[in-house]
Design a protein around this motif. Structure first.
Motif, short mmCIF file in Angstrom:
data_model
loop_
_atom_site.label_atom_id
_atom_site.label_comp_id
_atom_site.label_asym_id
_atom_site.label_seq_id
_atom_site.Cartn_x
_atom_site.Cartn_y
_atom_site.Cartn_z
N ALA A 142 62.03 -10.92 -53.94
CA ALA A 142 61.70 -10.39 -55.26
C ALA A 142 61.09 -9.01 -55.18
O ALA A 142 61.30 -8.17 -56.06
CB ALA A 142 60.76 -11.36 -55.97
N ASP A 143 60.32 -8.75 -54.14
CA ASP A 143 59.69 -7.44 -53.98
C ASP A 143 60.75 -6.41 -53.59
O ASP A 143 61.44 -6.58 -52.57
CB ASP A 143 58.61 -7.50 -52.90
N PRO A 144 60.93 -5.33 -54.36
CA PRO A 144 62.00 -4.37 -54.08
C PRO A 144 61.89 -3.72 -52.70
O PRO A 144 62.92 -3.54 -52.03
CB PRO A 144 61.84 -3.32 -55.19
N MET A 145 60.68 -3.36 -52.27
CA MET A 145 60.53 -2.74 -50.96
C MET A 145 60.90 -3.71 -49.85
O MET A 145 61.60 -3.35 -48.89
CB MET A 145 59.11 -2.22 -50.77
N THR A 146 60.44 -4.96 -49.95
CA THR A 146 60.80 -5.95 -48.94
C THR A 146 62.30 -6.17 -48.92
O THR A 146 62.91 -6.28 -47.85
CB THR A 146 60.07 -7.28 -49.23
N ALA A 147 62.92 -6.24 -50.10
CA ALA A 147 64.37 -6.43 -50.16
C ALA A 147 65.10 -5.27 -49.50
O ALA A 147 66.06 -5.48 -48.72
CB ALA A 147 64.81 -6.58 -51.61
#
Length: 240
Positions: A142-147
């Motif tokens: 869900a987290d854009p940076m993690t994705a």
């Protein structure tokens, strides 16, 4: 960590340590004909490393094995064998480790060139559990940076779990420039189109007498640019 020493026929000047970035390796970031051979020709001993999980180094099995302090201690021991202060060039993750090396072992470092260094720690905000779920089951975080990071790592390396073990180990001791800073003369460098290192100049406040140069390119393009190489060589008293 895999460490290699190369010595010139007629040594003169400080030896040089080259530290590569995340998801790279020494021979990619520091092509022999552009970096190592010119330094050897000018009398410099050159030490290169492959960080854990990269190149010839062993994979990272556990995050707790690769805390920042442990990696820096390993680097320091490798340099102490040479018996002389080093000029150090680090890029991206390599710059982060070079900063810590110079801060924690000041007698070992004479000059620093830190390229592509983010003033914030990009690993500290990652959701590593979500990243591993993506690797194992394809569930997009869900987290854009993690994705973004998870997808990049999955596509760019044959051993993404090892990369995330390394990143998580480093995140446990995040980059905190206000808490420790080098005192060696320092040149910061960043690409004009590199958002990761766009705020690098704020680090000058932590290193008296340092300065920042901008070179063409994005994060990887800046490292490959003739301008970065010329600035780094000139700062170390070498001819590019």
């Amino acid at each position: 960590m895999a460490v290699r020493h190369e010595r010139p026929r007629s040594p003169r000047g400080n030896p040089v340590l080259l530290v590569h970035g995340f998801m790279s390796r020494a021979d990619i970031d520091w092509p022999r004909e552009r970096w190592i051979e010119p330094m050897l020709d000018q009398g410099r001993t050159v030490v290169t490393v492959d960080l854990p999980g990269h190149g010839e180094a062993a994979r990272v099995e556990r995050a707790e094995d690769v805390r920042t302090a442990k990696l820096v201690t390993h680097l320091a021991r490798a340099l102490e064998e040479t018996g002389a202060p080093f000029d150090v060039i680090g890029y991206s993750l390599g710059a982060r480790l070079a900063w810590a090396l110079a801060s924690q072992h000041p007698p070992l470092v004479s000059k620093l060139v830190l390229g592509g260094l983010s003033p914030m720690d990009p690993f500290a905000a990652l959701d590593f559990a979500a990243a591993r779920r993506f690797l194992d089951a394809g569930a997009v975080p869900a987290d854009p940076m993690t994705a973004f990071i998870a997808q990049m790592v999955a596509q760019a390396t044959p051993d993404p779990h090892s990369m995330f073990n390394l990143a998580e180990g480093l995140a446990a001791e995040p980059f905190a420039p206000a808490a420790e800073s080098p005192r060696a003369p320092t040149l910061f460098a960043a690409g004009t189109n590199d958002p990761m290192a766009g705020g690098i100049a704020v680090l000058e406040a932590h290193v008296p007498g340092s300065r920042t140069v901008r070179v063409p390119g994005d994060h990887m393009g800046a490292l490959a640019s003739p301008e970065f190489r010329r600035e780094a060589f000139g700062f170390l008293g070498l001819t590019a």
